[in-house]
Design a protein around this motif. Structure first.
Motif, mmCIF file in Angstrom:
data_model
loop_
_atom_site.group_PDB
_atom_site.id
_atom_site.type_symbol
_atom_site.label_atom_id
_atom_site.label_comp_id
_atom_site.label_asym_id
_atom_site.label_seq_id
_atom_site.Cartn_x
_atom_site.Cartn_y
_atom_site.Cartn_z
ATOM 1 N N ASN A 15 103.109 99.632 18.013
ATOM 2 C CA ASN A 15 104.456 99.839 17.723
ATOM 3 C C ASN A 15 105.049 100.549 17.074
ATOM 4 O OD1 ASN A 15 106.694 97.906 18.805
ATOM 5 N ND2 ASN A 15 106.791 97.153 16.900
ATOM 6 N N TYR A 16 104.967 101.986 17.461
ATOM 7 C CA TYR A 16 105.587 102.940 16.663
ATOM 8 C C TYR A 16 106.826 103.389 17.367
ATOM 9 C CZ TYR A 16 101.031 103.461 14.366
ATOM 10 O OH TYR A 16 99.723 103.475 13.810
ATOM 11 N N GLU A 17 108.105 103.119 16.635
ATOM 12 C CA GLU A 17 109.378 103.211 17.133
ATOM 13 C C GLU A 17 110.119 104.366 16.181
ATOM 14 O OE1 GLU A 17 110.775 99.443 17.892
ATOM 15 O OE2 GLU A 17 110.413 99.860 20.203
ATOM 16 N N ASP A 18 109.704 104.728 15.148
ATOM 17 C CA ASP A 18 110.535 105.534 14.101
ATOM 18 C C ASP A 18 110.924 106.845 14.834
ATOM 19 O OD1 ASP A 18 109.844 103.712 12.314
ATOM 20 O OD2 ASP A 18 108.758 105.060 11.018
ATOM 21 N N SER A 19 110.231 107.535 15.989
ATOM 22 C CA SER A 19 110.940 108.488 16.438
ATOM 23 C C SER A 19 111.843 108.242 17.272
ATOM 24 C CB SER A 19 109.734 109.112 17.482
ATOM 25 O OG SER A 19 110.232 110.070 18.347
ATOM 26 N N ASP A 20 113.008 109.001 17.301
ATOM 27 C CA ASP A 20 114.365 108.985 18.162
ATOM 28 C C ASP A 20 114.010 109.021 19.765
ATOM 29 O OD1 ASP A 20 115.643 108.997 15.624
ATOM 30 O OD2 ASP A 20 116.196 110.828 15.819
ATOM 31 N N ASP A 21 113.010 109.708 19.918
ATOM 32 C CA ASP A 21 112.908 109.955 21.670
ATOM 33 C C ASP A 21 111.673 109.267 22.293
ATOM 34 O OD1 ASP A 21 115.199 111.546 21.326
ATOM 35 O OD2 ASP A 21 113.923 113.184 20.508
ATOM 36 N N LEU A 22 110.724 109.150 21.607
ATOM 37 C CA LEU A 22 109.447 108.656 22.165
ATOM 38 C C LEU A 22 108.738 107.624 21.301
ATOM 39 C CD1 LEU A 22 106.770 111.211 23.621
ATOM 40 C CD2 LEU A 22 106.238 108.904 22.245
ATOM 41 N N TYR A 23 108.594 106.507 21.956
ATOM 42 C CA TYR A 23 107.838 105.314 21.235
ATOM 43 C C TYR A 23 106.438 105.055 21.799
ATOM 44 C CZ TYR A 23 112.979 104.631 20.860
ATOM 45 O OH TYR A 23 114.226 104.579 20.781
ATOM 46 N N LEU A 24 105.610 104.582 20.892
ATOM 47 C CA LEU A 24 104.307 104.216 21.133
ATOM 48 C C LEU A 24 103.964 102.923 20.852
ATOM 49 C CD1 LEU A 24 101.387 105.001 22.157
ATOM 50 C CD2 LEU A 24 100.773 105.810 19.860
ATOM 51 N N TYR A 25 103.613 102.037 21.732
ATOM 52 C CA TYR A 25 103.362 100.560 21.680
ATOM 53 C C TYR A 25 101.937 100.179 21.495
ATOM 54 C CZ TYR A 25 108.403 100.509 22.724
ATOM 55 O OH TYR A 25 109.834 100.827 22.685
ATOM 56 N N GLU A 26 101.308 100.799 22.443
ATOM 57 C CA GLU A 26 99.596 100.319 22.641
ATOM 58 C C GLU A 26 98.936 101.463 22.815
ATOM 59 O OE1 GLU A 26 97.422 97.364 25.484
ATOM 60 O OE2 GLU A 26 99.257 96.833 24.877
ATOM 61 N N VAL A 27 97.666 101.738 22.609
ATOM 62 C CA VAL A 27 96.648 102.657 22.913
ATOM 63 C C VAL A 27 95.398 101.720 23.272
ATOM 64 C CG1 VAL A 27 97.710 104.213 21.474
ATOM 65 C CG2 VAL A 27 95.697 103.035 20.492
ATOM 66 N N GLY A 28 94.936 102.444 24.282
ATOM 67 C CA GLY A 28 93.641 101.810 24.729
ATOM 68 C C GLY A 28 92.632 102.573 25.387
ATOM 69 N N ARG A 29 91.449 102.285 25.764
ATOM 70 C CA ARG A 29 90.329 102.831 26.302
ATOM 71 C C ARG A 29 89.623 101.942 27.160
ATOM 72 N NH1 ARG A 29 87.262 105.165 22.783
ATOM 73 N NH2 ARG A 29 85.884 103.480 22.653
ATOM 74 N N ASN A 30 89.139 102.085 28.583
ATOM 75 C CA ASN A 30 88.265 101.066 29.229
ATOM 76 C C ASN A 30 87.196 102.033 30.197
ATOM 77 O OD1 ASN A 30 87.456 98.860 30.431
ATOM 78 N ND2 ASN A 30 89.185 98.242 31.433
ATOM 79 N N LYS A 31 86.154 101.508 29.976
ATOM 80 C CA LYS A 31 85.144 102.005 31.049
ATOM 81 C C LYS A 31 84.736 100.733 31.847
ATOM 82 C CE LYS A 31 80.491 104.202 31.048
ATOM 83 N NZ LYS A 31 79.335 104.452 30.291
ATOM 84 N N CYS A 32 85.587 101.207 33.064
ATOM 85 C CA CYS A 32 85.635 99.894 34.167
ATOM 86 C C CYS A 32 84.272 99.792 34.868
ATOM 87 C CB CYS A 32 86.573 100.176 35.141
ATOM 88 S SG CYS A 32 88.222 100.458 34.419
ATOM 89 N N THR A 33 84.020 98.406 35.156
ATOM 90 C CA THR A 33 82.934 98.047 35.958
ATOM 91 C C THR A 33 83.252 98.223 37.557
ATOM 92 O OG1 THR A 33 83.797 95.863 36.091
ATOM 93 C CG2 THR A 33 81.894 96.274 34.329
ATOM 94 N N PRO A 34 82.432 98.463 38.405
ATOM 95 C CA PRO A 34 82.772 98.612 39.934
ATOM 96 C C PRO A 34 83.735 97.496 40.388
ATOM 97 C CG PRO A 34 80.554 98.988 39.504
ATOM 98 C CD PRO A 34 80.873 98.398 38.253
ATOM 99 N N LEU A 35 84.712 98.093 40.926
ATOM 100 C CA LEU A 35 85.958 97.359 41.522
ATOM 101 C C LEU A 35 86.681 96.380 40.790
ATOM 102 C CD1 LEU A 35 83.974 96.082 44.747
ATOM 103 C CD2 LEU A 35 85.568 97.913 44.687
ATOM 104 N N TYR A 36 86.599 96.915 39.333
ATOM 105 C CA TYR A 36 87.481 96.416 38.150
ATOM 106 C C TYR A 36 88.789 96.656 38.799
ATOM 107 C CZ TYR A 36 89.983 95.568 33.835
ATOM 108 O OH TYR A 36 90.925 95.213 33.072
#
Length: 286
Positions: A15-36
């Protein structure tokens, strides 16, 4: 240590909103299983997925896209999307949930839009992947993460396979200039008519361009920007609410307080009474 949830290898709400132009709410990584698979209908947010390995499909706007390593795909706000990992070579991706008035413009310059939701770089895609991984590693550092997102967008713009097809139209320039004007003049009692006049445009025409490009109306963006600046000023205990109201373009405290409460659900004085310590995750009355 990463948070494991809903099949995710790593997920953090920032939930980073201090920038005037670009906000970041969530970050993540996923190594998916087949057909996820996953289906999204995101409100007031944009999601980008950076494919680190493998492949899969995206369905959006009644179209299906085959996506592979080194590509990026977009989940636009207010669009229903479905995506699925390949059966034999399931993908691994990094995702960012982002927002802000200029992010649709930056992605559009890179050729990434709801009509063209897949990005293919023409140069070394490892630059984007490395920046994305670096952002995950440093997710606690707001300005570092936002800086990396700007670098990712810049690299995407400069290395898009669609770059030759894209020209920054006059309409996008008008929208950028309107944002710059508001950020410069927000502390004055500026009206939307003044913004349009400064750009030499009809108000209704500029309003339509702005809404189409950013998802905000001009009035919504002006209000949101003023409220954001007001929150920053509230951290300065030497300023009265009346002074803050004037500093963000309001001639009287009552109108400002009413707008602030409608926007945040609290009066400015009540909002000021709570200090949120992001570093510790605690809320302390002060």
């Amino acid at each position: 240590m990463g948070l494991k949830a809903n099949g995710c290898d790593f997920r953090k709400f920032v939930n980073y909103e201090d920038s005037d132009d670009l906000y970041l709410y969530e970050v993540g990584r996923n190594k998916c299983t087949p057909l996820y698979s996953y289906e999204h209908l995101v409100k007031n947010r944009i999601i980008i997925h950076i494919i680190k390995k493998g492949k899969g499909i995206l369905r959006i706007n009644n179209k299906q896209y085959d996506i592979h390593k080194d590509q990026i795909f977009l989940i636009p706000e207010n669009y229903r999307c479905f995506y699925q990992a390949d059966k034999d070579d399931p993908w691994e991706y990094i995702w960012f949930i982002i927002g802000g008035p200029k992010i649709p413009l930056m992605l559009k310059e890179a050729g990434l839009t709801p009509e063209h939701p897949v990005y293919t770089p023409v140069s070394d895609s490892r630059v984007i992947t490395e920046l994305a991984l670096d952002t995950l590693k440093n997710y606690k550092r707001q300005y570092y993460c936002i800086g990396n997102l700007y670098r990712i967008c810049d690299y995407m713009i400069e290395n898009s396979s669609r770059k030759e097809e894209i020209t920054v139209s006059n309409s996008l320039r008008y929208v950028k200039n309107a944002i710059s004007y508001i950020q410069l003049k927000y502390s004055e009692p500026v009206k939307i008519e003044q913004v349009a006049s400064a750009l030499g445009l009809n108000r209704s025409y500029l309003t339509r361009l702005f809404k189409d490009a950013t998802g905000y109306s001009l009035q919504e963006y002006l209000l949101t920007y003023r409220m954001k600046m007001a929150v920053k000023l509230l951290s300065d205990k030497s300023l009265s609410v009346a002074e803050i109201a004037k500093n963000v373009g309001y001639n009287d405290t009552f109108t400002f307080s009413k707008a602030f409460k409608r926007h945040y659900g609290k009066a400015p004085s009540d909002y000021r009474s709570v200090e949120i310590k992001v570093s510790t995750g605690t809320i302390t009355n002060v």
